[in-house]
Design a protein around this motif. Structure first.
Motif, PDB file in Angstrom:
ATOM      1  N   GLN A  47       0.832  -1.195   0.000  1.00  0.00           N
ATOM      2  CA  GLN A  47       0.000   0.000   0.000  1.00  0.00           C
ATOM      3  C   GLN A  47       0.870   1.250   0.000  1.00  0.00           C
ATOM      4  O   GLN A  47       1.976   1.242   0.532  1.00  0.00           O
ATOM      5  N   PRO A  48       0.383   2.349  -0.581  1.00  0.00           N
ATOM      6  CA  PRO A  48       1.108   3.619  -0.456  1.00  0.00           C
ATOM      7  C   PRO A  48       0.975   4.166   0.951  1.00  0.00           C
ATOM      8  O   PRO A  48       0.046   3.813   1.691  1.00  0.00           O
ATOM      9  N   ASP A  49       1.887   5.018   1.327  1.00  0.00           N
ATOM     10  CA  ASP A  49       1.894   5.622   2.660  1.00  0.00           C
ATOM     11  C   ASP A  49       0.863   6.749   2.736  1.00  0.00           C
ATOM     12  O   ASP A  49       0.530   7.388   1.742  1.00  0.00           O
ATOM     13  N   GLY A  50       0.357   6.990   3.942  1.00  0.00           N
ATOM     14  CA  GLY A  50      -0.431   8.178   4.212  1.00  0.00           C
ATOM     15  C   GLY A  50      -1.856   8.157   3.740  1.00  0.00           C
ATOM     16  O   GLY A  50      -2.498   9.203   3.660  1.00  0.00           O
ATOM     17  N   ASP A  51      -2.413   7.002   3.449  1.00  0.00           N
ATOM     18  CA  ASP A  51      -3.779   6.937   2.938  1.00  0.00           C
ATOM     19  C   ASP A  51      -4.697   6.135   3.863  1.00  0.00           C
ATOM     20  O   ASP A  51      -5.714   5.616   3.435  1.00  0.00           O
ATOM     21  N   ARG A  52      -4.299   6.026   5.116  1.00  0.00           N
ATOM     22  CA  ARG A  52      -5.070   5.321   6.142  1.00  0.00           C
ATOM     23  C   ARG A  52      -5.246   3.834   5.840  1.00  0.00           C
ATOM     24  O   ARG A  52      -6.119   3.187   6.427  1.00  0.00           O
ATOM     25  N   ALA A  53      -4.423   3.301   4.942  1.00  0.00           N
ATOM     26  CA  ALA A  53      -4.571   1.896   4.564  1.00  0.00           C
ATOM     27  C   ALA A  53      -3.832   0.951   5.502  1.00  0.00           C
ATOM     28  O   ALA A  53      -4.056  -0.257   5.457  1.00  0.00           O
ATOM     29  N   SER A  54      -2.960   1.491   6.360  1.00  0.00           N
ATOM     30  CA  SER A  54      -2.095   0.627   7.165  1.00  0.00           C
ATOM     31  C   SER A  54      -2.559   0.505   8.618  1.00  0.00           C
ATOM     32  O   SER A  54      -1.809   0.015   9.458  1.00  0.00           O
ATOM     33  N   LYS A  55      -3.785   0.931   8.924  1.00  0.00           N
ATOM     34  CA  LYS A  55      -4.239   0.907  10.326  1.00  0.00           C
ATOM     35  C   LYS A  55      -4.203  -0.494  10.910  1.00  0.00           C
ATOM     36  O   LYS A  55      -3.669  -0.722  12.007  1.00  0.00           O
ATOM     37  N   ALA A  60      -1.637  -4.533  14.410  1.00  0.00           N
ATOM     38  CA  ALA A  60      -1.128  -5.896  14.582  1.00  0.00           C
ATOM     39  C   ALA A  60       0.344  -5.882  14.983  1.00  0.00           C
ATOM     40  O   ALA A  60       0.774  -6.638  15.861  1.00  0.00           O
ATOM     41  N   LEU A  61       1.123  -5.003  14.362  1.00  0.00           N
ATOM     42  CA  LEU A  61       2.544  -4.912  14.713  1.00  0.00           C
ATOM     43  C   LEU A  61       2.713  -4.357  16.119  1.00  0.00           C
ATOM     44  O   LEU A  61       3.571  -4.823  16.887  1.00  0.00           O
ATOM     45  N   ALA A  62       1.897  -3.377  16.491  1.00  0.00           N
ATOM     46  CA  ALA A  62       1.971  -2.816  17.840  1.00  0.00           C
ATOM     47  C   ALA A  62       1.721  -3.887  18.891  1.00  0.00           C
ATOM     48  O   ALA A  62       2.348  -3.888  19.963  1.00  0.00           O
ATOM     49  N   ALA A  63       0.816  -4.812  18.600  1.00  0.00           N
ATOM     50  CA  ALA A  63       0.527  -5.888  19.541  1.00  0.00           C
ATOM     51  C   ALA A  63       1.760  -6.766  19.771  1.00  0.00           C
ATOM     52  O   ALA A  63       1.971  -7.289  20.869  1.00  0.00           O
ATOM     53  N   GLN A  64       2.579  -6.913  18.748  1.00  0.00           N
ATOM     54  CA  GLN A  64       3.820  -7.670  18.901  1.00  0.00           C
ATOM     55  C   GLN A  64       4.893  -6.843  19.591  1.00  0.00           C
ATOM     56  O   GLN A  64       5.534  -7.287  20.549  1.00  0.00           O
ATOM     57  N   LEU A  65       5.079  -5.620  19.135  1.00  0.00           N
ATOM     58  CA  LEU A  65       6.178  -4.799  19.655  1.00  0.00           C
ATOM     59  C   LEU A  65       5.960  -4.404  21.105  1.00  0.00           C
ATOM     60  O   LEU A  65       6.930  -4.167  21.839  1.00  0.00           O
ATOM     61  N   GLY A  66       4.702  -4.342  21.531  1.00  0.00           N
ATOM     62  CA  GLY A  66       4.435  -3.989  22.922  1.00  0.00           C
ATOM     63  C   GLY A  66       5.004  -4.992  23.909  1.00  0.00           C
ATOM     64  O   GLY A  66       5.112  -4.690  25.104  1.00  0.00           O
ATOM     65  N   ARG A  67       5.372  -6.164  23.438  1.00  0.00           N
ATOM     66  CA  ARG A  67       5.974  -7.197  24.289  1.00  0.00           C
ATOM     67  C   ARG A  67       7.493  -7.078  24.384  1.00  0.00           C
ATOM     68  O   ARG A  67       8.127  -7.823  25.154  1.00  0.00           O
ATOM     69  N   LEU A  68       8.077  -6.190  23.621  1.00  0.00           N
ATOM     70  CA  LEU A  68       9.537  -6.050  23.631  1.00  0.00           C
ATOM     71  C   LEU A  68      10.015  -5.393  24.924  1.00  0.00           C
ATOM     72  O   LEU A  68       9.297  -4.585  25.522  1.00  0.00           O
ATOM     73  N   PRO A  69      11.255  -5.663  25.344  1.00  0.00           N
ATOM     74  CA  PRO A  69      11.784  -5.099  26.585  1.00  0.00           C
ATOM     75  C   PRO A  69      12.380  -3.700  26.392  1.00  0.00           C
ATOM     76  O   PRO A  69      13.372  -3.341  27.041  1.00  0.00           O
ATOM     77  N   VAL A  70      11.795  -2.921  25.496  1.00  0.00           N
ATOM     78  CA  VAL A  70      12.223  -1.542  25.247  1.00  0.00           C
ATOM     79  C   VAL A  70      10.977  -0.686  25.087  1.00  0.00           C
ATOM     80  O   VAL A  70       9.864  -1.189  24.964  1.00  0.00           O
ATOM     81  N   HIS A  71      11.170   0.635  25.089  1.00  0.00           N
ATOM     82  CA  HIS A  71      10.060   1.540  24.830  1.00  0.00           C
ATOM     83  C   HIS A  71       9.675   1.454  23.354  1.00  0.00           C
ATOM     84  O   HIS A  71      10.538   1.336  22.477  1.00  0.00           O
ATOM     85  N   VAL A  72       8.384   1.555  23.083  1.00  0.00           N
ATOM     86  CA  VAL A  72       7.880   1.460  21.709  1.00  0.00           C
ATOM     87  C   VAL A  72       6.997   2.659  21.415  1.00  0.00           C
ATOM     88  O   VAL A  72       6.134   3.035  22.223  1.00  0.00           O
ATOM     89  N   GLY A  79      -3.884   9.534  12.511  1.00  0.00           N
ATOM     90  CA  GLY A  79      -4.795   8.940  13.477  1.00  0.00           C
ATOM     91  C   GLY A  79      -5.847   8.061  12.847  1.00  0.00           C
ATOM     92  O   GLY A  79      -6.685   7.494  13.540  1.00  0.00           O
ATOM     93  N   TYR A  80      -5.831   7.977  11.517  1.00  0.00           N
ATOM     94  CA  TYR A  80      -6.734   7.123  10.740  1.00  0.00           C
ATOM     95  C   TYR A  80      -8.199   7.545  10.827  1.00  0.00           C
ATOM     96  O   TYR A  80      -9.093   6.762  10.511  1.00  0.00           O
ATOM     97  N   SER A  81      -8.455   8.777  11.248  1.00  0.00           N
ATOM     98  CA  SER A  81      -9.833   9.237  11.342  1.00  0.00           C
ATOM     99  C   SER A  81      -9.853  10.752  11.471  1.00  0.00           C
ATOM    100  O   SER A  81      -8.890  11.362  11.962  1.00  0.00           O
TER     101      SER A  81
END
Length: 259
Positions: A47-55, A60-72, A79-81
């Motif tokens: 998808q191209p960037d900036g068109d609210r297509a990647s929400k 889904a990626l945030a759900a994975q990265l939130g488990r990392l032992p660093v700040h995310v 804001g997609y809206s």
């Protein structure tokens, strides 16, 4: 705290990941915080960037990265809206996953948005999730619209008054512009890595955070093409992190071990 990293002796250098594998590599390299790149996420999803297509992919990626032992910190485009409450609800869902910060843009489809509408989103986020580090992105220089330091400062003040914790000014900026921007903003200023200034030089100009943006993703794509070109042209395969090392990172992550 993630906020504290913006007030150290040197700027926070933030690598931007586009998937779990790249984030794990940054963690392994010792970075105390990892961000995402909306371009990298969108592009890797076709998808191209900036068109609210990647929400969905971003969540889904945030759900994975939130488990990392660093700040995310997560790049959420605009804001997609257009609805401030919907933006705030989305950010609250990220906070529940362990996300410490978000970037929110003041442009859409390549053009600046009305700054009051952006400020309303920032304010709604801070009301619902006050602990979230909101990095308000000012896109005058990025899209060459009202591309003056004064215009940037005017927008930054509106977002700061709405509760933003930092101001992100992307684009290729001169040292003079950067100095003027940091001097006129009472919040930590974030810029992209610059082609003519080192991180230390940016720090001397008052910058508190330097993001790699989509640079690692673009470099990775270039490196992939170059590696296969080397083979096609009769050269030896380039050196790379081993399959087994990368596999072990993923296995450790999926069994709950420290990254």
């Amino acid at each position: 705290m993630f906020r504290d990293l913006h007030y150290g002796e040197v700027p926070l250098l933030l690598p931007n990941a586009w998937d779990l594998g790249s984030a794990l590599a940054f963690v392994t390299a010792g970075f105390p915080a990892v961000g995402t790149t909306s371009f990298g996420i969108a592009a890797s999803s076709g998808q191209p960037d900036g068109d609210r297509a990647s929400k969905a992919a971003t969540a889904a990626l945030a759900a994975q990265l939130g488990r990392l032992p660093v700040h995310v910190t997560i790049d959420i485009e605009d804001g997609y809206s257009d609805d401030p409450d919907m933006v705030a609800d989305f950010v609250a869902s990220l906070a529940a996953l362990g996300v410490a910060g978000v970037n929110i843009e003041d442009s859409r489809a390549g053009h600046l948005m009305e700054r009051g509408a952006v400020a309303a989103k920032v304010a709604a986020v801070k009301r619902l999730t006050p602990e979230m580090f909101v990095n308000a992105r000012v896109d005058n220089m990025w899209f060459a619209e009202q591309a003056t330091v004064d215009a940037v400062l005017q927008r930054a003040k509106v977002y700061a008054d709405a509760g933003a914790d930092g101001i992100f000014v992307p684009g290729a900026l001169s040292a003079e512009d950067i100095r003027g921007i940091t001097a006129g903003i009472g919040l930590p200023v974030n810029v992209l890595a610059q082609p003519t200034l080192t991180v230390a030089e940016l720090g001397s100009l008052g910058v508190r955070r330097v993001s790699s943006g989509s640079l690692p993703y673009r470099c990775a794509v270039d490196a992939a093409v170059n590696a296969v070109n080397d083979l096609r042209e009769g050269r030896m395969a380039p050196a790379a992190t081993s399959y087994w090392d990368m596999q072990s990172r993923l296995e450790a992550f999926n069994t709950g071990a420290s990254a």
